[in-house]
Design an enzyme around this catalytic site. Structure first.
Site, PDB file in Angstrom:
ATOM      1  N   LYS A  52      -6.182  18.694  68.513  1.00 25.20           N
ATOM      2  CA  LYS A  52      -6.229  18.476  67.060  1.00 25.20           C
ATOM      3  C   LYS A  52      -5.936  17.005  66.739  1.00 25.20           C
ATOM      4  CE  LYS A  52      -5.049  23.275  66.045  1.00 25.20           C
ATOM      5  NZ  LYS A  52      -4.074  24.287  65.608  1.00 25.20           N
ATOM      6  N   GLN A  96       2.153  24.816  64.815  1.00 27.52           N
ATOM      7  CA  GLN A  96       1.392  25.582  65.804  1.00 27.52           C
ATOM      8  C   GLN A  96       2.103  26.903  66.113  1.00 27.52           C
ATOM      9  OE1 GLN A  96      -1.649  24.641  66.777  1.00 27.52           O
ATOM     10  NE2 GLN A  96      -1.946  26.418  68.084  1.00 27.52           N
ATOM     11  N   ASP A 119      -3.657  25.089  57.312  1.00 35.53           N
ATOM     12  CA  ASP A 119      -3.931  26.245  58.169  1.00 35.53           C
ATOM     13  C   ASP A 119      -4.282  27.484  57.340  1.00 35.53           C
ATOM     14  OD1 ASP A 119      -4.000  26.037  60.933  1.00 35.53           O
ATOM     15  OD2 ASP A 119      -1.828  25.866  61.118  1.00 35.53           O
TER      16      ASP A 119
HETATM   17  N1  GUN Z   1      -2.273  29.551  66.897  1.00 35.15           N
HETATM   18  C1  GUN Z   1      -3.472  30.115  67.143  1.00 35.15           C
HETATM   19  N2  GUN Z   1      -4.395  29.689  66.254  1.00 35.15           N
HETATM   20  C2  GUN Z   1      -3.751  28.850  65.420  1.00 35.15           C
HETATM   21  C3  GUN Z   1      -4.174  28.085  64.298  1.00 35.15           C
HETATM   22  O1  GUN Z   1      -5.315  28.106  63.850  1.00 35.15           O
HETATM   23  N3  GUN Z   1      -3.204  27.325  63.716  1.00 35.15           N
HETATM   24  C4  GUN Z   1      -1.931  27.301  64.154  1.00 35.15           C
HETATM   25  N4  GUN Z   1      -1.061  26.550  63.506  1.00 35.15           N
HETATM   26  N5  GUN Z   1      -1.507  27.996  65.188  1.00 35.15           N
HETATM   27  C5  GUN Z   1      -2.412  28.764  65.821  1.00 35.15           C
END
Ligand code: GUN
Length: 292
Positions: A52, A96, A119
């Site tokens: 990311k 995350q 998110d």
């Molecule tokens: N864990 C699995 N997918 C995601 C996501 O799209 N965002 C975040 N923050 N954690 C995740």
């Protein structure tokens, strides 16, 4: 069979964002800034967050990565999120998931300000999404919508079977695809671990979206000829031929299913790339909303 690769779609979205961010910079407008929080040392989470951050850099989004040891307390983490909420320089915040057991995910996602919730996990964002109000749509569902759009696939009047009802993928997708808009108007069946006759239901699907986290679960005898198959799974399986000892596979048995489907998204190289492109789009949108 047409391969729904994420690479050209993500590249085109990233090019658009890069141009828009550079235009804003020439107009002396704020550069988007994402704050990413990573707790502990879950290998997959580290890989995702690093990717990311790298993708932000590629399009000109500033990113700040906050890494914490597993032993950070819940209140310390919530305090950090509150500081980021108050910091005018930060446009988007992501924490995350998954988090260590001693930290409540619910408290974390409800603490992130809805205005910075790139998110789309905060209940306010989810509620707005359910009602069709403007909001951040979480990255994986949003990425799937963008992938379908790029390949000119309309789901109008199609029977879509989603396998897996997670808060991050299956549940929001079931709502988005049944809404009355350009991405929706599908008839959606949301299936899960207690669904009876899963195979029969899948065989009646025009479109299958697999999001259960079980490697190669969907086999050729579970789909009808010509079905569109979207594979959301990213599973590590042991592979001694690989340098790191594992291979990445989806929730779909690609080899057999691809011969029978009309469109199929690969793993890796499909939905995963779209997820990041969608997050970048959300971060850009957060910035232009907070700093027009
Ligand atoms: N864990 C699995 N997918 C995601 C996501 O799209 N965002 C975040 N923050 N954690 C995740």
């Amino acid at each position: 069979m047409i391969l729904m690769e994420g690479k050209p779609v993500a590249a085109s979205i990233k090019n658009e964002l890069k141009a828009a961010i550079s235009k804003r910079s020439k107009e002396n407008k704020k550069t988007p800034h994402l704050a990413a929080i990573l707790v502990g040392n879950n290998g997959a989470s580290e890989t995702y967050v690093n990717s990311k951050v790298k993708n932000c850099l590629e399009v000109g989004i500033i990113s700040s990565l906050f890494k914490y040891e597993n032993n950070i307390t819940e209140s310390e983490l919530l305090q950090q999120i509150k500081m980021l909420n108050e910091n005018d320089d930060i446009d988007g915040i992501l924490v995350q998931l998954p988090l260590p057991d001693h930290i409540s995910e619910k408290k974390v996602i409800t603490t992130i300000s809805p205005a910075k919730d790139v998110d789309g996990f905060n209940p306010v964002s989810v509620g707005n999404m359910v009602l069709g109000f403007p909001t951040f749509i979480s990255a994986t569902p949003y990425g799937i919508l963008l992938l379908l759009k790029y390949y000119n696939i309309s789901l109008k009047s199609k029977h879509v079977v989603i396998i897996g009802r997670s808060n991050i993928v299956g549940t929001p997708l079931s709502i988005l695809l049944s809404r009355n808009n350009e991405f929706g108007n599908a008839t959606v069946t949301l299936t899960h671990s207690h669904t009876a006759d899963l195979k029969e239901i899948c065989r009646s699907a025009d479109v299958i979206i697999a999001a259960i986290g079980k490697p190669q679960f969907i086999k050729a005898d579970m789909i009808k000829t010509g079905a569109i198959v979207i594979d959301v799974g990213i599973n590590r399986i042991k592979d001694d031929n690989k340098k790191n000892g594992y291979a990445l596979v989806g929730d779909v048995d690609f080899e057999s299913v691809s011969n029978k489907s009309s469109y199929i998204s690969p793993v890796p190289g499909g939905v995963g790339l779209m997820t990041i492109a969608a997050l970048l789009k959300n971060t850009f949108n957060a910035c232009i909303y907070l700093h027009p």
